[in-house]
Design an enzyme around this catalytic site. Sequence first.
Site, PDB file in Angstrom:
ATOM      1  N   SER A 137       0.828  -1.190   0.000  1.00  0.00           N
ATOM      2  CA  SER A 137       0.000   0.000   0.000  1.00  0.00           C
ATOM      3  C   SER A 137       0.868   1.246   0.000  1.00  0.00           C
ATOM      4  O   SER A 137       2.008   1.233   0.440  1.00  0.00           O
ATOM      5  CB  SER A 137      -0.877   0.012   1.247  1.00  0.00           C
ATOM      6  OG  SER A 137      -0.067   0.136   2.396  1.00  0.00           O
ATOM      7  N   LYS A 138       0.295   2.313  -0.515  1.00  0.00           N
ATOM      8  CA  LYS A 138       1.070   3.544  -0.629  1.00  0.00           C
ATOM      9  C   LYS A 138       1.383   4.143   0.728  1.00  0.00           C
ATOM     10  O   LYS A 138       2.298   4.939   0.864  1.00  0.00           O
ATOM     11  CB  LYS A 138       0.321   4.546  -1.510  1.00  0.00           C
ATOM     12  CG  LYS A 138      -1.072   4.862  -1.057  1.00  0.00           C
ATOM     13  CD  LYS A 138      -1.800   5.675  -2.118  1.00  0.00           C
ATOM     14  CE  LYS A 138      -3.227   5.969  -1.688  1.00  0.00           C
ATOM     15  NZ  LYS A 138      -3.987   6.643  -2.750  1.00  0.00           N
ATOM     16  N   ARG A 139       0.621   3.777   1.707  1.00  0.00           N
ATOM     17  CA  ARG A 139       0.897   4.267   3.057  1.00  0.00           C
ATOM     18  C   ARG A 139       2.221   3.741   3.582  1.00  0.00           C
ATOM     19  O   ARG A 139       2.921   4.407   4.324  1.00  0.00           O
ATOM     20  CB  ARG A 139      -0.220   3.802   4.019  1.00  0.00           C
ATOM     21  CG  ARG A 139      -1.363   4.761   4.125  1.00  0.00           C
ATOM     22  CD  ARG A 139      -1.620   5.144   5.565  1.00  0.00           C
ATOM     23  NE  ARG A 139      -1.235   6.529   5.814  1.00  0.00           N
ATOM     24  CZ  ARG A 139      -2.025   7.568   5.593  1.00  0.00           C
ATOM     25  NH1 ARG A 139      -3.232   7.399   5.100  1.00  0.00           N
ATOM     26  NH2 ARG A 139      -1.609   8.780   5.869  1.00  0.00           N
ATOM     27  N   ARG A 179       3.953  11.188   3.298  1.00  0.00           N
ATOM     28  CA  ARG A 179       3.603   9.930   3.966  1.00  0.00           C
ATOM     29  C   ARG A 179       4.766   9.463   4.824  1.00  0.00           C
ATOM     30  O   ARG A 179       4.594   8.926   5.908  1.00  0.00           O
ATOM     31  CB  ARG A 179       3.275   8.849   2.942  1.00  0.00           C
ATOM     32  CG  ARG A 179       1.944   9.039   2.263  1.00  0.00           C
ATOM     33  CD  ARG A 179       1.564   7.800   1.452  1.00  0.00           C
ATOM     34  NE  ARG A 179       0.491   8.127   0.536  1.00  0.00           N
ATOM     35  CZ  ARG A 179       0.656   8.364  -0.760  1.00  0.00           C
ATOM     36  NH1 ARG A 179       1.852   8.246  -1.300  1.00  0.00           N
ATOM     37  NH2 ARG A 179      -0.366   8.665  -1.509  1.00  0.00           N
TER      38      ARG A 179
END
Length: 561
Positions: free
Chosen positions: A281-283, A511
Amino acid sequence: MTPPSTRSCATRAPTRALPEPAMPIPVPREPVRVRIAPSPTGDPHVGTAYIGLFNQAFARRHGGKFILRIEDTDQKRSTRASEDAIYRSLRWVGLQWDEGPDVGGACGPYRQSERAAIYREHADLLLTRGTAYRCFCPAERLDRLRAEQRAAKQTARYDGHCRNLDTAAGAARAAAGESCVVRLAMPTTGTTVVADGLRGPVSYENNQIDDQVLLKSDGLPTYHLANVVDDRLMGITHVIRAEEWLNSTPKHLHLYAAFGWDAPVFVHMPLLRNADKSKISKRKNPTSLEYWQRAGVLPEAMANFLCLMGYSRKDADGGDVEQFTYAEFVGDLALERISLGGPVFDLKKLEWLHGLWLRKLAPEELALRVQAWLAEDGRNVAVGRLVQERLTQLGSWLDHARPFYAADLDLGLHARLLLVGAGNRKATAVRLGRPASRAFFDDIVARLEGVPDWDSAALEAEVRAAAELTGAATGDALMAVRVALSGRPTSPPLFDSLHVLGRGLALQRLRRAAALLGDPRFLQDALAAARSELAAAEAALAAADAVAPAAARPTAPPAET
RNA sequence: GCCCCGUUCGUCUAGCGGUCAGGACGCGGCCCUCUCAAGGCUGAAGCAGGAGUUCAAUUCUCCUACGGGGCACCA
């Protein structure tokens, strides 16, 4: 027409094929045609490239065709900008589709939003055959139903409320303008067996499978209908896709059967994972291909790394060969050798592999690549505009422009400025703690992810709004953002920088800042490193003083002269 | 909660009934060296657990545990 029977699918499954671990993926006599079908709803994803690389290699290996299809049936989230970015990024990583929206082909159009009529016809066909039905249930009813089923510990699925409505009456209501969807009438008994190319037979109880919505009330198809219809019409022979689709394959099988079509071969690839093993995931990872491109990763290295996920090649001594070209990969790809454990996308290993590729380049080639990378980036003029007045020589461009290009910003002790207000010396300043500062960054990330056009004004509005909510001085909040983006407390104007940095890089930095602030050990390592360096310096200083008198004494001349 | 998939060093993987369980990243040590990398050598580190099947299980079967995915008018 007979409705699809359970049997028609079950018989498609091979008879107990295990234990034949390396059962080859069947390759029919017809030419292989495979595809990837990204949906243009965000940054081009590393997972798309991963699946694409395997699909393309399979096609090349068997002399077949590789097709790109754009699945933009989600009108709310699909954007043209995202679609263009996908083309760019996928090409960058080495994908060259034989057919697609931007290159044409005999089976077009390749953009699903342009095929609405086709899906509607097919839905109508199922309606007349009775293998699909109109459903008029309002969303509130469905929500309530799901909640009840969940509470009763059952699989959440449509209860068939509209399933037995009279078809003609339903058609009349729909014609009168009443909002409805079209659902697949799944068999309620029996089992469906998916013959997965890597897993062998996987069986599902039909009563666990939902009457999937095929056509949404906006008249566009859901993934399931569009996917099956398009794969059939585009002559797809092998569906090589991510494991997250495995559970919806029985629905697809029933759709194929309902249309009276043979199903393609299904191969479900393992999902790329974060370090904690959850779906990538991009997180938790830089998943945007644009990020890697801008960070200056050689695309052939990225492709190499991706092909290493779930796959391996051996040398004559039994050791693993980890560096290989895509052509070599194509040369010996055997899908059945893919291992199913979800591979963690390990940044450290990517860095090492990439170093191998970098060192392999001839210096002339390296120079060319650096120039090309900079030239292709397309932001040089914009960056120049921002740093120009700060330059002392052309060479200092390197210092000032670095934050716009480098992937690995080392914040060092500047990381403390990620804490909103930490740099403000006024006693009255509002200082946010670690969790509050983190929440601030989470908020910014959420806001900026939602910005449709990445322009300075919109970005400024969002960031200021988020800063406002912190209760701290705006300047202090903006300082935290500045440090997150540039790694230093000094930079060109913030919002212009944000704009020029671009979506992929900017969001990744923000992030990362949030992640840093989420760590209870925030700053401790940097502090420890700084302390030990300080201690070493002090020790050196002390030693220097102690030795000084001795060193100052004239040394005895060499004895032999 | 229900359904499905998966499980070899921390990580990527080899293994397809008998192996000292192999390689790689990362980590430690040594060498090389004006620094840092790179490179070479080397060390620690693994078959999730339990039942079977078998002369023999990391390999086959089942159960458990753990991990993951799915359960939308998103793909």
